[in-house]
Design a protein around this motif. Structure first.
Motif, PDB file in Angstrom:
ATOM      1  N   GLN A  33     -10.233  -3.365  -1.539  1.00 27.90           N
ATOM      2  CA  GLN A  33     -11.149  -4.328  -2.420  1.00 27.90           C
ATOM      3  C   GLN A  33     -12.558  -3.910  -2.756  1.00 27.90           C
ATOM      4  OE1 GLN A  33     -10.840  -7.657   0.277  1.00 27.90           O
ATOM      5  NE2 GLN A  33      -8.463  -8.065  -0.253  1.00 27.90           N
ATOM      6  N   ARG A  34     -13.248  -3.403  -1.845  1.00 25.41           N
ATOM      7  CA  ARG A  34     -14.689  -3.017  -2.223  1.00 25.41           C
ATOM      8  C   ARG A  34     -14.669  -1.579  -3.292  1.00 25.41           C
ATOM      9  NH1 ARG A  34     -18.052  -5.744   0.318  1.00 25.41           N
ATOM     10  NH2 ARG A  34     -19.801  -4.373  -0.073  1.00 25.41           N
ATOM     11  N   THR A  48      -7.495  -4.832  12.765  1.00 21.95           N
ATOM     12  CA  THR A  48      -6.256  -4.067  12.442  1.00 21.95           C
ATOM     13  C   THR A  48      -6.344  -3.254  11.477  1.00 21.95           C
ATOM     14  OG1 THR A  48      -5.392  -5.806  10.781  1.00 21.95           O
ATOM     15  CG2 THR A  48      -4.938  -6.126  13.213  1.00 21.95           C
ATOM     16  N   PHE A  49      -5.360  -2.209  11.403  1.00 21.81           N
ATOM     17  CA  PHE A  49      -5.572  -1.288   9.994  1.00 21.81           C
ATOM     18  C   PHE A  49      -5.455  -1.939   9.003  1.00 21.81           C
ATOM     19  CE2 PHE A  49      -3.520   1.400   7.053  1.00 21.81           C
ATOM     20  CZ  PHE A  49      -4.659   2.383   7.009  1.00 21.81           C
ATOM     21  N   LEU A  50      -4.477  -2.963   8.708  1.00 18.68           N
ATOM     22  CA  LEU A  50      -4.542  -3.685   7.617  1.00 18.68           C
ATOM     23  C   LEU A  50      -5.657  -4.167   6.934  1.00 18.68           C
ATOM     24  CD1 LEU A  50      -0.639  -4.933   7.971  1.00 18.68           C
ATOM     25  CD2 LEU A  50      -1.464  -3.114   6.846  1.00 18.68           C
ATOM     26  N   GLU A  51      -6.386  -4.922   8.137  1.00 19.18           N
ATOM     27  CA  GLU A  51      -7.625  -5.526   7.698  1.00 19.18           C
ATOM     28  C   GLU A  51      -8.722  -4.305   7.011  1.00 19.18           C
ATOM     29  OE1 GLU A  51      -8.096  -8.983  10.924  1.00 19.18           O
ATOM     30  OE2 GLU A  51      -8.517  -7.280  11.407  1.00 19.18           O
ATOM     31  N   VAL A  52      -8.612  -3.234   7.796  1.00 18.37           N
ATOM     32  CA  VAL A  52      -9.381  -2.000   7.704  1.00 18.37           C
ATOM     33  C   VAL A  52      -9.075  -1.543   6.014  1.00 18.37           C
ATOM     34  CG1 VAL A  52     -10.270   0.516   7.799  1.00 18.37           C
ATOM     35  CG2 VAL A  52      -9.901  -1.507   9.920  1.00 18.37           C
ATOM     36  N   ASN A  96      -1.744  -0.009 -17.995  1.00 18.63           N
ATOM     37  CA  ASN A  96      -3.253   0.511 -18.464  1.00 18.63           C
ATOM     38  C   ASN A  96      -3.847   1.389 -17.508  1.00 18.63           C
ATOM     39  OD1 ASN A  96      -2.868  -1.633 -20.743  1.00 18.63           O
ATOM     40  ND2 ASN A  96      -3.535  -3.185 -19.417  1.00 18.63           N
ATOM     41  N   TYR A  97      -4.355   2.338 -18.300  1.00 16.46           N
ATOM     42  CA  TYR A  97      -4.935   3.689 -17.428  1.00 16.46           C
ATOM     43  C   TYR A  97      -6.639   3.370 -17.858  1.00 16.46           C
ATOM     44  CZ  TYR A  97      -0.821   6.296 -16.871  1.00 16.46           C
ATOM     45  OH  TYR A  97       0.304   6.725 -16.565  1.00 16.46           O
ATOM     46  N   PRO A  98      -7.335   3.806 -16.911  1.00 18.34           N
ATOM     47  CA  PRO A  98      -6.980   4.511 -15.551  1.00 18.34           C
ATOM     48  C   PRO A  98      -6.930   3.511 -14.228  1.00 18.34           C
ATOM     49  CG  PRO A  98      -9.342   4.204 -15.850  1.00 18.34           C
ATOM     50  CD  PRO A  98      -8.652   3.479 -16.907  1.00 18.34           C
ATOM     51  N   PHE A  99      -6.278   3.940 -13.385  1.00 19.54           N
ATOM     52  CA  PHE A  99      -6.216   3.203 -12.072  1.00 19.54           C
ATOM     53  C   PHE A  99      -6.081   4.351 -11.088  1.00 19.54           C
ATOM     54  CE2 PHE A  99      -1.754   4.334 -13.627  1.00 19.54           C
ATOM     55  CZ  PHE A  99      -1.331   4.849 -12.599  1.00 19.54           C
ATOM     56  N   CYS A 100      -6.152   3.665  -9.621  1.00 21.75           N
ATOM     57  CA  CYS A 100      -5.891   4.507  -8.633  1.00 21.75           C
ATOM     58  C   CYS A 100      -5.034   4.027  -7.593  1.00 21.75           C
ATOM     59  CB  CYS A 100      -7.401   4.486  -7.797  1.00 21.75           C
ATOM     60  SG  CYS A 100      -7.407   4.962  -6.162  1.00 21.75           S
ATOM     61  N   TYR A 101      -4.244   4.795  -7.088  1.00 23.11           N
ATOM     62  CA  TYR A 101      -3.303   4.611  -6.041  1.00 23.11           C
ATOM     63  C   TYR A 101      -3.667   5.287  -4.796  1.00 23.11           C
ATOM     64  CZ  TYR A 101      -0.115   8.598  -7.090  1.00 23.11           C
ATOM     65  OH  TYR A 101       0.320  10.028  -7.311  1.00 23.11           O
ATOM     66  N   TYR A 102      -3.211   4.701  -3.868  1.00 16.13           N
ATOM     67  CA  TYR A 102      -3.556   5.171  -2.258  1.00 16.13           C
ATOM     68  C   TYR A 102      -2.421   5.303  -1.629  1.00 16.13           C
ATOM     69  CZ  TYR A 102      -3.387   0.422  -0.585  1.00 16.13           C
ATOM     70  OH  TYR A 102      -3.047  -0.709   0.248  1.00 16.13           O
ATOM     71  N   SER A 103      -2.392   6.223  -0.486  1.00 18.54           N
ATOM     72  CA  SER A 103      -1.168   5.915   0.284  1.00 18.54           C
ATOM     73  C   SER A 103      -1.862   6.403   1.790  1.00 18.54           C
ATOM     74  CB  SER A 103      -0.161   7.498   0.179  1.00 18.54           C
ATOM     75  OG  SER A 103      -0.681   8.634   0.026  1.00 18.54           O
ATOM     76  N   VAL A 104      -1.142   5.791   2.662  1.00 19.37           N
ATOM     77  CA  VAL A 104      -1.818   5.944   4.078  1.00 19.37           C
ATOM     78  C   VAL A 104      -1.140   7.102   4.568  1.00 19.37           C
ATOM     79  CG1 VAL A 104      -2.091   4.789   6.389  1.00 19.37           C
ATOM     80  CG2 VAL A 104      -2.166   3.648   4.316  1.00 19.37           C
ATOM     81  N   THR A 105      -2.075   8.074   4.954  1.00 12.30           N
ATOM     82  CA  THR A 105      -1.366   9.321   5.730  1.00 12.30           C
ATOM     83  C   THR A 105      -1.051   9.249   7.197  1.00 12.30           C
ATOM     84  OG1 THR A 105      -2.679  10.534   3.990  1.00 12.30           O
ATOM     85  CG2 THR A 105      -1.890  11.775   5.940  1.00 12.30           C
ATOM     86  N   THR A 106      -2.322   8.694   7.713  1.00 16.95           N
ATOM     87  CA  THR A 106      -2.359   8.223   9.031  1.00 16.95           C
ATOM     88  C   THR A 106      -2.999   6.873   9.494  1.00 16.95           C
ATOM     89  OG1 THR A 106      -2.432  10.797   9.475  1.00 16.95           O
ATOM     90  CG2 THR A 106      -2.891   9.121  11.657  1.00 16.95           C
ATOM     91  N   PRO A 107      -2.190   5.990   9.780  1.00 16.36           N
ATOM     92  CA  PRO A 107      -2.795   4.400  10.079  1.00 16.36           C
ATOM     93  C   PRO A 107      -3.554   4.463  11.373  1.00 16.36           C
ATOM     94  CG  PRO A 107      -0.573   4.220  10.314  1.00 16.36           C
ATOM     95  CD  PRO A 107      -0.751   5.765   9.748  1.00 16.36           C
TER      96      PRO A 107
END
Length: 183
Positions: A12-13, A2-6, A34-45
């Motif tokens: 995590q990696r 599934t996309f969630l598994e992907v 606390n900095y730094p960090f990364c955030y992501y968004s799903v544009t197209t699942p």
């Protein structure tokens, strides 16, 4: 898969590789202090290729049913943004110390390391896990103003391909009796 598994495998990696939090953007939970960090968004699942997919039918033993499985390889796109701010390093007691960290440099450096993660460092490992990196875009400046200081942000998009499998159970006819009719 599934996309969630992907998504979970990738985040995590990437978090382990960079040593910073990788979190989902656009949540009710605020980002880390606390900095730094990364955030992501799903544009197209899920972006199908338009192909029919591969179909396979397997009999279920001791029944009149069979399993029909459809396999395809769609793409998905994630947008990754690396955040930092200008700040002093902290010692073990939390006091400001040298060196001074320039958020712009740190965010850009993290974005470039993350590109390397997808292009080389984890490319084969992800592929062996069933996730193929299709495209990694250029790193761009995504800085925004936060109250009285700029939050330094650099990011890029990554397009991946994965294998999606959908199955269903179908009834079949158990036996057919034919009879001849003479006229």
């Amino acid at each position: 898969m599934t996309f969630l598994e992907v998504r979970n495998i990738i985040t995590q990696r990437l978090e382990q590789y960079l040593g910073i939090p990788v979190i989902l953007g656009d949540q009710a939970t605020p980002p880390p202090d606390n900095y730094p960090f990364c955030y992501y968004s799903v544009t197209t699942p899920y972006a199908p290729t338009g192909a029919m997919g591969n179909y396979e039918q397997t009999e279920i033993p001791s029944t009149t049913k069979l399993t029909t499985t459809r396999t395809e390889q769609p793409t998905a796109t994630l947008s990754l943004i690396f955040c930092s701010i200008n700040r002093w390093s902290k010692d073990e007691n939390g006091a400001d110390t040298e060196p001074y960290i320039y958020g712009e440099d740190e965010a850009q450096s993290l974005a470039e390391r993350a590109q390397g993660f997808f292009l080389h460092a984890e490319y084969d490992i992800l592929s062996n896990l069933g996730i193929v990196v299709v495209d990694v875009t250029n790193t761009t400046n995504r800085t925004t103003l936060v109250v009285d200081e700029a939050a330094r942000r650099y990011g890029f998009d990554v397009r991946i391909r994965y294998t999606r499998v959908d199955s269903r159970t179908d009834e079949t006819v158990g036996s057919v009796t034919t009879s001849e009719t003479k006229e």
